[in-house]
Design a protein around this motif. Structure first.
Motif, mmCIF file in Angstrom:
data_model
loop_
_atom_site.group_PDB
_atom_site.id
_atom_site.type_symbol
_atom_site.label_atom_id
_atom_site.label_comp_id
_atom_site.label_asym_id
_atom_site.label_seq_id
_atom_site.Cartn_x
_atom_site.Cartn_y
_atom_site.Cartn_z
ATOM 1 N N SER A 46 11.383 -4.533 -21.255
ATOM 2 C CA SER A 46 11.637 -3.096 -21.409
ATOM 3 C C SER A 46 10.430 -2.394 -22.015
ATOM 4 O O SER A 46 9.980 -1.349 -21.530
ATOM 5 N N VAL A 47 9.888 -2.968 -23.092
ATOM 6 C CA VAL A 47 8.745 -2.358 -23.768
ATOM 7 C C VAL A 47 7.506 -2.414 -22.887
ATOM 8 O O VAL A 47 6.757 -1.435 -22.780
ATOM 9 N N VAL A 48 7.279 -3.536 -22.219
ATOM 10 C CA VAL A 48 6.134 -3.630 -21.315
ATOM 11 C C VAL A 48 6.236 -2.590 -20.206
ATOM 12 O O VAL A 48 5.253 -1.911 -19.878
ATOM 13 N N SER A 49 7.416 -2.433 -19.628
ATOM 14 C CA SER A 49 7.607 -1.432 -18.570
ATOM 15 C C SER A 49 7.300 -0.034 -19.087
ATOM 16 O O SER A 49 6.629 0.763 -18.411
ATOM 17 N N ALA A 50 7.782 0.270 -20.295
ATOM 18 C CA ALA A 50 7.540 1.594 -20.876
ATOM 19 C C ALA A 50 6.058 1.811 -21.158
ATOM 20 O O ALA A 50 5.530 2.917 -20.952
ATOM 21 N N LEU A 51 5.368 0.779 -21.625
ATOM 22 C CA LEU A 51 3.929 0.885 -21.858
ATOM 23 C C LEU A 51 3.179 1.129 -20.547
ATOM 24 O O LEU A 51 2.226 1.921 -20.497
ATOM 25 N N MET A 52 3.622 0.471 -19.485
ATOM 26 C CA MET A 52 2.988 0.663 -18.179
ATOM 27 C C MET A 52 3.168 2.095 -17.686
ATOM 28 O O MET A 52 2.244 2.705 -17.138
ATOM 29 N N VAL A 146 2.467 -8.328 -14.348
ATOM 30 C CA VAL A 146 2.349 -8.212 -15.799
ATOM 31 C C VAL A 146 3.117 -9.337 -16.496
ATOM 32 O O VAL A 146 4.291 -9.568 -16.212
ATOM 33 N N ASN A 147 2.442 -10.016 -17.401
ATOM 34 C CA ASN A 147 3.101 -10.999 -18.266
ATOM 35 C C ASN A 147 3.835 -10.254 -19.380
ATOM 36 O O ASN A 147 3.327 -9.274 -19.912
ATOM 37 N N THR A 148 5.028 -10.727 -19.751
ATOM 38 C CA THR A 148 5.823 -10.028 -20.769
ATOM 39 C C THR A 148 6.094 -10.873 -22.007
ATOM 40 O O THR A 148 6.949 -10.530 -22.819
ATOM 41 N N CYS A 149 5.375 -11.987 -22.185
ATOM 42 C CA CYS A 149 5.601 -12.836 -23.360
ATOM 43 C C CYS A 149 5.038 -12.177 -24.623
ATOM 44 O O CYS A 149 4.072 -11.430 -24.576
ATOM 45 N N GLY A 167 1.015 -14.788 -15.157
ATOM 46 C CA GLY A 167 0.813 -13.366 -14.900
ATOM 47 C C GLY A 167 -0.669 -13.070 -14.778
ATOM 48 O O GLY A 167 -1.512 -13.958 -14.920
ATOM 49 N N ASP A 168 -0.997 -11.804 -14.506
ATOM 50 C CA ASP A 168 -2.395 -11.395 -14.376
ATOM 51 C C ASP A 168 -2.989 -10.923 -15.697
ATOM 52 O O ASP A 168 -4.166 -11.136 -15.964
ATOM 53 N N PHE A 169 -2.181 -10.256 -16.502
ATOM 54 C CA PHE A 169 -2.630 -9.790 -17.808
ATOM 55 C C PHE A 169 -1.421 -9.667 -18.723
ATOM 56 O O PHE A 169 -0.293 -9.618 -18.269
ATOM 57 N N ALA A 170 -1.681 -9.652 -20.043
ATOM 58 C CA ALA A 170 -0.591 -9.796 -21.012
ATOM 59 C C ALA A 170 -0.724 -8.772 -22.138
ATOM 60 O O ALA A 170 -1.367 -9.047 -23.146
ATOM 61 N N PRO A 171 -0.119 -7.609 -21.996
ATOM 62 C CA PRO A 171 -0.332 -6.542 -22.979
ATOM 63 C C PRO A 171 0.297 -6.777 -24.345
ATOM 64 O O PRO A 171 -0.170 -6.220 -25.334
ATOM 65 N N ILE A 172 1.370 -7.584 -24.443
ATOM 66 C CA ILE A 172 2.044 -7.725 -25.741
ATOM 67 C C ILE A 172 2.018 -9.147 -26.289
ATOM 68 O O ILE A 172 2.690 -9.425 -27.287
#
Length: 263
Positions: A46-52, A146-149, A167-172
């Protein structure tokens, strides 16, 4: 460092993550590149989606819901995509999961379609989901997965190697569970999603039930070097799973925050 020196500023970190996402996409895509997120209905996706959405705009974010048969909390995933107004697809992996179990049985790796280990039952759907995300990216074109770990999971190995850990990249993945929740609250996500007990959605237990300790204790060790009652258990899991993190070393945002475990 004493315990008062760790301070988490959700607004500041959110702005930094958003800018990091924009920079990474600009360097590894173009102005039309879309991102694909596996939406589970939990806080991380949820947070990753919102950040995107904040970084790229809702029109460049695609959510993929991947139940394995009937998913009791699928409505949470729908709540998220509706809240963010992002395009989404539901791909049920049940037939793929049943198919690979049948193939294993036919090959003699299981006596029956129910004779599979708990590790197989947990990790195989996670790997099928990652295959699904990359398949969707290939179908749509010009997409990044997007990686969500998060950091807390990675510290104790609570993710599936080449499943949700890929994933390709991991924002969190350098942010703790509590920091992810704080960002979700700052972004105005429904609290039913951001404060939901973490679970793999398959075994009927929460992550913390399975681990035998809380993520809060992991976080206190990671950020404040506080050794709680389960310190030895946490360190044992950390050491046993560190090789996975070293192998799958994804591009990620790295906050300027204390970290007392090498990861």
């Amino acid at each position: 460092m004493n315990n008062t020196e760790y301070n988490f500023d959700a607004a500041k970190i959110t702005d930094e993550v958003v800018q990091w996402i924009r920079n990474w996409i600009n360097e590894n895509g173009n102005s039309e590149t879309k991102v694909i997120v596996g939406v589970s209905g939990g806080k991380d996706s949820s947070v990753v989606s919102a950040l995107m959405v904040r970084a790229l705009g809702a029109e460049r974010v695609i959510g993929i819901m991947m139940p394995n048969g009937v998913q009791k909390d699928i409505s949470d995933s729908q709540t998220l995509v509706n809240h963010l107004k992002i395009k989404n697809y539901t791909v049920n992996i049940e037939q793929a999961y049943d198919g690979i179990r049948s193939a294993f049985t036919n090959a003699g790796l299981s006596e029956t379609n129910d004779g599979f280990s708990p590790v197989f039952k947990t990790n195989t759907p996670a790997r099928l989901r990652m295959t699904t995300l990359y398949g969707a990216a290939a179908q749509i074109g010009n997409c990044r997965v997007v990686n969500t770990c998060n950091l807390s999971e990675d510290l104790v190995g609570y993710s599936t190697f080449y499943g949700d850990a890929a994933g390709d990249f991991a924002p969190i993945n350098k942010l703790t569970t509590e920091e992810v929740v704080a960002i979700g609250d700052y972004l105005g996500l429904p609290s039913s999603l951001t404060h939901k007990a973490p679970s793999d959605g398959m075994c009927g237990k929460t992550d913390e039930d399975n681990l035998g300790f809380t993520y809060h204790e992991v976080n206190e060790l990671a950020r404040r070097n506080i050794h709680g009652s389960n310190y030895e258990k946490i360190i044992a899991k950390y050491k046993a799973n560190l090789f996975k993190v070293k192998i799958i070393d994804l591009p990620c945002y790295r906050p300027d925050l204390p970290l007392f475990l090498d990861i």
